[in-house]
Write an enzyme that holds these catalytic residues in place. Structure first.
Site, short mmCIF file in Angstrom:
data_model
loop_
_atom_site.label_atom_id
_atom_site.label_comp_id
_atom_site.label_asym_id
_atom_site.label_seq_id
_atom_site.Cartn_x
_atom_site.Cartn_y
_atom_site.Cartn_z
N ALA A 432 6.78 -3.36 -1.84
CA ALA A 432 8.22 -3.14 -1.95
C ALA A 432 8.92 -3.61 -0.68
O ALA A 432 8.41 -3.37 0.42
CB ALA A 432 8.51 -1.66 -2.17
N GLY A 435 9.69 -8.96 -1.14
CA GLY A 435 10.01 -10.22 -0.45
C GLY A 435 8.78 -11.05 -0.17
O GLY A 435 8.70 -12.23 -0.53
N ASP A 481 -1.74 4.52 -5.58
CA ASP A 481 -1.98 4.84 -4.18
C ASP A 481 -2.89 3.75 -3.62
O ASP A 481 -4.03 3.59 -4.07
CB ASP A 481 -2.67 6.20 -4.08
CG ASP A 481 -2.89 6.60 -2.65
OD1 ASP A 481 -2.47 5.83 -1.76
OD2 ASP A 481 -3.48 7.66 -2.42
N CYS A 555 5.86 -3.95 11.20
CA CYS A 555 7.10 -4.23 11.93
C CYS A 555 7.22 -3.26 13.09
O CYS A 555 8.29 -2.78 13.40
CB CYS A 555 8.30 -4.16 11.02
SG CYS A 555 8.45 -2.61 10.15
#
Lengths: 835, 180
Positions: A432, A435, A481, A555
């Site tokens: 999710a 992208g 999961d 990130c």
């Protein structure tokens, strides 16, 4: 009849005038802060004018020399001839000029900062001194000349030297006047005509000016006695002297001043403005840059660093935890750049969907809609960077038709590193909002199979929507999961794991990260990440003819979530690091503080906002070289258990916080809640008691966890290759366990806690028993000494858990605003009650 | 994932034929493998058999989407096509409508197409014919049904609706929650 309606609109023939490409904006390297001192460059015209001026000066000098030669004669003429002759007036002026002589100099000072005066502006102080000397001389001379005028007859007595002196003075004064004049004219009019005037004209003008000034002064002079005038002048001079001395003092003070670090308690009662803090940050950085030179006597480096940290926290509104982490990662100069860059948003970038269009076509279409864009970089052939746009980029028909995806530059990197091939089976574990997944599908050209998985059912909708919009037909979207994926399917050619993280690299996108993240969040993240990475590696088929790769990205910039996780995987599975195929970014850490990671970790890449102008990002590419698992099954299970427990504990912590909040809500406003809970069984008192008990239990659990954390961490992180660190860790664990036991006085917690230390021993035992045996008595001595240190610290630690809990509570409150979290919490708590 | 019942299959193909006519054949017989329609939670998916097999590993609840979703059966067993079907409808469409650039945005907000917004239309389309809506630079924007036949369109006054809006790509944003 009329003309036939033309339904087809004219096809546009070229990209049009607007399509002309604009070069990328060039920013100075120091980036976005407004520059203080731009160096002004002279325009062409200005240069010409300066040249002319120089010429004029030369001419004038030559002239004045001539004048000097003529002077004595002229004066004689003056005395012989009548006043009406203009030429003859000059000597009068020269002698009387001493009074207004100050004026031009003052003028120079006032309009000094023009470009034309640059050359002599630099020497300001010197010149002033010079002029002072001149003034002194002038004064003497003036007295002389005044004497001359008062006693006309004495004039003849004046010797040639005196004349020479006055002449020199006069020459200089004229020069000064001219200069001032030129500067003034230039400022006011900036006209070329002025410069084109003949020298003679200018001389005349000068003369006129002087005349005027003289007249004014004469008026003043008429009222005052000469002695008074002299007195005035003396006073003026004295004032100026004083002023200058003060300035010099100030200058010297400014330069030599050592930055004084405020005392620990000093800040509390003082109101500090942001500017002050910024200044102090600058000062401390300067001090730290050359500590030996700038340090204040008796203050240690750590004091400076602490002050710097708190100041940075205040200025950039980070919390202490994150700031200290960042200070560990970056060196000071980089840190400032990083923080500064994190305040500014990254440029908006889009990725062309190569399934539906080409980059050039898309760029043309968007430019026609009034978007200013450019290719992103050489490393990608699908990225476009948007400079500005008149339309919302998320709602153009092109976007809706799936021609592009709004995506950060950094999130294209993992897919480039993954380099999926056609007809492969690829897994995107945490996909999710889709992208990267859609990028993978686009690279595979809709062949093969793409598995997009995400654990969050709300976010998975975005994946489905994006995939459909972008025309991806080879995808299977699932909501599993991810940690259990190895039970569902293995044998993938490539796996992309864009792990959930604290998001410390995307502070510019989500500033709340700066304040909300704490040690516990980081721990929660890396436990999950480790588990996910191991699963990802298990899912890959090492025998795949084309692949067998895992790409791990986050990130976040914290090494705990990046290098440490990779290092862990390197030990637990048969994988090796391989180059990414991206030639920029900084290599990963091979060592960070006390940790020593595998040397091949420099093959990972880190991306920073200040160096690459993209979000803070980490990418690592692993190649699986064998499907066998290097560790034994028991060990594996132990690892699993360990990670599971860590995660479970983390979750219970967050859950308890939430349930606690719920409980308070329930007690405060049960009536209110009734409306919400209409039709649902209300909570009985027994249940409340149960809840309370559970809460207490979890509280104590939590307390214990805080202390246990380092043990867990250390036992997990023990690198087999680097012995000294592992020894250290052993020390830690052994020191920490008595701490825990001493802490555990609550009778309830015993059941839970006693297991933990023993488990730890079990886990560490198979591998490290050998090492322990090897370790000499020295170490055991050390071990025996070590606990004392920790016991000293104990009272300090006692206050901590409560604080943390409060933090957690706040956090969960924030989280609680999100619907889904509430829902899950609701369901979980309900389940518990049912049991 | 389960096979469509005969009844539903019939409904599906009738509906498909409305938009792409005989081109339905091309959806079934493809050179690049077998493709099939499957039903999952009342939604109809069109997917390659190869991928379908792989999707069988997932549980009913965990599986969210496979291949391309065409539409959803309502409780009354009526099929409503979603905008996601446009990927296959647009290239095979037999009857098309083009809207003027000025009306593009209007259509994307879910408005019917009036005569004034009509840029171009396929000849010989009858009333209530399913059509795919394009922008003037051939960007598929959605689909709908004609309110008037082509001939009637020519004589209609500017404000009369010529094409009823059924679905548009704006729904990717507007209706993300309800679509998937």
């Amino acid at each position: 009849m009329g003309r036939k309606a033309e339904y087809s609109e004219k096809q546009k023939k070229g990209p049009g005038r607007k399509a002309r490409k604009q070069g990328p904006p060039k920013f100075p390297k120091k980036s976005f802060a407004p520059l203080d001192d731009e160096d002004k460059r002279l325009s062409h015209r200005q240069k010409q004018r300066v040249a002319k001026r120089e010429q004029k000066k030369l001419v004038q000098k030559a002239k004045s020399k001539d004048k000097r030669a003529q002077q004595p004669r002229k004066q004689k003429e003056y005395h012989s001839e009548s006043d009406s002759e203009p030429e003859a007036q000059q000597p009068v002026e020269s002698s009387d000029e001493e009074v207004p002589q100050l004026v031009p100099i003052k003028k120079q000072k006032s309009n000094g900062f023009t470009d034309d005066n640059k050359d002599w502006l630099k020497l300001k102080s010197k010149q002033q001194q010079k002029t002072r000397k001149q003034q002194l001389e002038d004064l003497q001379e003036k007295e002389e000349t005044e004497n001359e005028f008062e006693g006309d007859s004495d004039e003849e007595v004046e010797n040639d030297e005196a004349y020479d002196e006055t002449d020199g003075e006069e020459e200089q004064s004229i020069d000064d006047d001219n200069e001032a004049q030129v500067g003034k004219l230039d400022d006011l009019f900036d006209d070329d005509d002025e410069d084109q005037e003949t020298d003679e004209n200018e001389d005349n003008e000068d003369d006129d000016d002087e005349n005027d000034e003289d007249d004014d002064d004469d008026d003043d002079d008429d009222d005052t006695l000469p002695i008074e005038r002299a007195n005035k002048k003396l006073k003026k001079r004295q004032e100026q002297d004083d002023k200058l001395a003060q300035e010099e003092m100030q200058m010297s003070v400014d330069q030599s001043e050592v930055f004084r670090l405020p005392e620990p308690g000093e800040d509390a009662d003082k109101e500090l403005s942001l500017q002050d803090v910024q200044q102090r940050i600058k000062d401390i950085i300067q001090v730290l840059s050359d500590f030996g030179k700038y340090r204040q006597e008796g203050r240690s480096r750590s004091e400076y660093v602490d002050q710097l940290r708190s100041d940075l926290c205040l200025y950039y509104s980070y919390n202490e935890f994150l700031m200290s982490k960042l200070m560990d990662i970056f060196k000071l100069s980089d840190l400032m750049e990083y923080l500064e860059a994190s305040e500014v948003a990254r440029p908006l970038t889009i990725r062309t969907n190569s399934l539906k269009t080409r980059r050039r076509d898309l760029a043309g279409a968007l430019i026609n809609r009034g978007v200013n864009l450019d290719p992103l970089g050489k490393w990608t052939n699908v990225g476009l960077v948007i400079f500005n746009s008149t339309v919302p980029l998320g709602a153009t028909p092109e976007y809706l038709a799936g021609h592009y995806m709004i995506q950060g530059a950094s999130s294209m990197l993992p897919v480039i590193a993954l380099a999926p091939q056609e007809n492969e089976r690829v897994l995107d574990m945490c996909s999710a909002p889709g992208g990267k997944g859609s990028h993978i599908a686009a690279v595979m050209k809709n062949t093969g199979v793409l598995f997009a998985n995400d654990a969050n059912r709300d976010r998975i909708k975005a994946v489905v929507a994006n995939f459909h919009r972008l025309g991806i037909v080879n995808a299977i979207v699932s909501c599993e999961d991810a940690t259990k994926f190895r039970n569902i399917m293995t044998g993938f050619d490539r796996v992309l794991l864009d792990a959930p993280c604290t998001g410390t690299g995307v502070v510019s996108k989500d500033p709340s990260v700066k304040t909300t993240k704490s040690e516990i969040d980081v721990q929660r993240c890396y436990n999950l990440q480790r588990k996910l990475l191991l699963t990802a590696i298990d899912c890959v088929d090492a025998k795949s003819s084309t692949g067998g790769y895992v790409v791990y990205s986050t990130c976040s910039v914290l090494p705990e979530e990046n290098e440490w996780v990779i290092d862990y995987a390197l030990k637990k599975r048969n994988v090796k690091l391989v180059p990414l195929g991206i030639d920029f970014g900084e290599p990963g850490f091979t060592k960070f503080r006390q940790h020593r990671y595998h040397p091949s970790l420099n093959l990972c890449r880190r991306f920073y906002p200040h160096t690459n102008n993209m979000d803070g990002f980490f990418v690592a590419k692993l190649k699986k070289f064998s499907n066998t698992i290097p560790i034994t099954k028991e060990q594996q299970e132990a690892d699993e258990k360990q990670l599971d427990e860590a995660l479970a504990s983390d979750q219970t912590e967050s859950n308890t916080a939430e349930t606690k909040e719920k409980a308070t809500e329930a007690t405060e406003g049960r009536r209110k809640a009734l409306g919400k809970r209409a039709g649902k069984p209300s909570l009985t008192d027994v249940e409340h008691d149960l809840k309370k008990k559970k809460l207490e239990q979890s509280k104590t659990k939590y307390v214990a966890k805080v202390f246990e954390k380092p043990i867990k961490v250390s036992s997990k992180s023990k690198p087999e290759r680097t012995l000294p660190v592992s020894k250290k860790n052993e020390e830690e664990s052994s020191t920490a366990s008595p701490k825990v036991q001493s802490k555990e006085q609550a009778p309830q917690s015993n059941g839970n806690k006693k297991q933990k230390p023993s488990k730890n021993e079990e886990q560490s035992s198979p591998q490290e028993n050998g090492q322990k045996a090897k370790s000499t008595s020295k170490i055991t001595k050390k071990l025996s000494q070590a606990p004392r240190v920790d016991i000293d610290e104990l009272p300090l630690l006692e206050g901590k858990p409560i604080k943390k809990e409060n933090k957690l509570k706040n956090k969960s409150k924030q989280l609680g605003q999100l619907k889904k979290f509430k829902k899950t919490a609701d369901s979980k708590s309900k389940q518990r009650f049912k049991k | 994932m389960k096979r469509l019942s005969d009844e539903r299959t019939k409904i599906l193909f009738e509906k498909l034929a409305k938009y792409i006519g005989t081109n339905v054949q091309q959806l079934i017989d493809r050179p690049d493998g077998t493709y099939c329609f499957r039903e999952h939670k009342d939604r109809v998916y069109y997917v390659s058999e190869r991928i379908l097999k792989l999707s069988e590993c997932f549980g009913y609840k965990q599986l969210v989407c496979v291949g391309t979703c065409f539409g959803k059966f309502s409780k009354t067993n009526k099929l409503k096509f979603h905008i996601t079907a446009l990927y296959y409808l647009a290239p095979y469409a037999q009857y098309k409508v083009w809207v003027k650039p000025s009306f593009e945005q209007q259509f994307l907000y879910g408005n019917h197409i009036p005569k004034s917004g009509l840029g171009r239309i396929t000849e010989n389309a009858g009333q209530y014919q399913g059509v795919v809506v394009f922008s003037m630079n051939d960007l598929a924007l959605g689909f709908g049904v004609l309110a008037r036949s082509t001939t009637e369109c020519k004589t209609a006054d500017p404000l009369t609706t010529v094409c009823f809006h059924q679905s548009d790509i704006g729904e990717y944003i507007r209706a993300e929650d309800t679509l998937f």
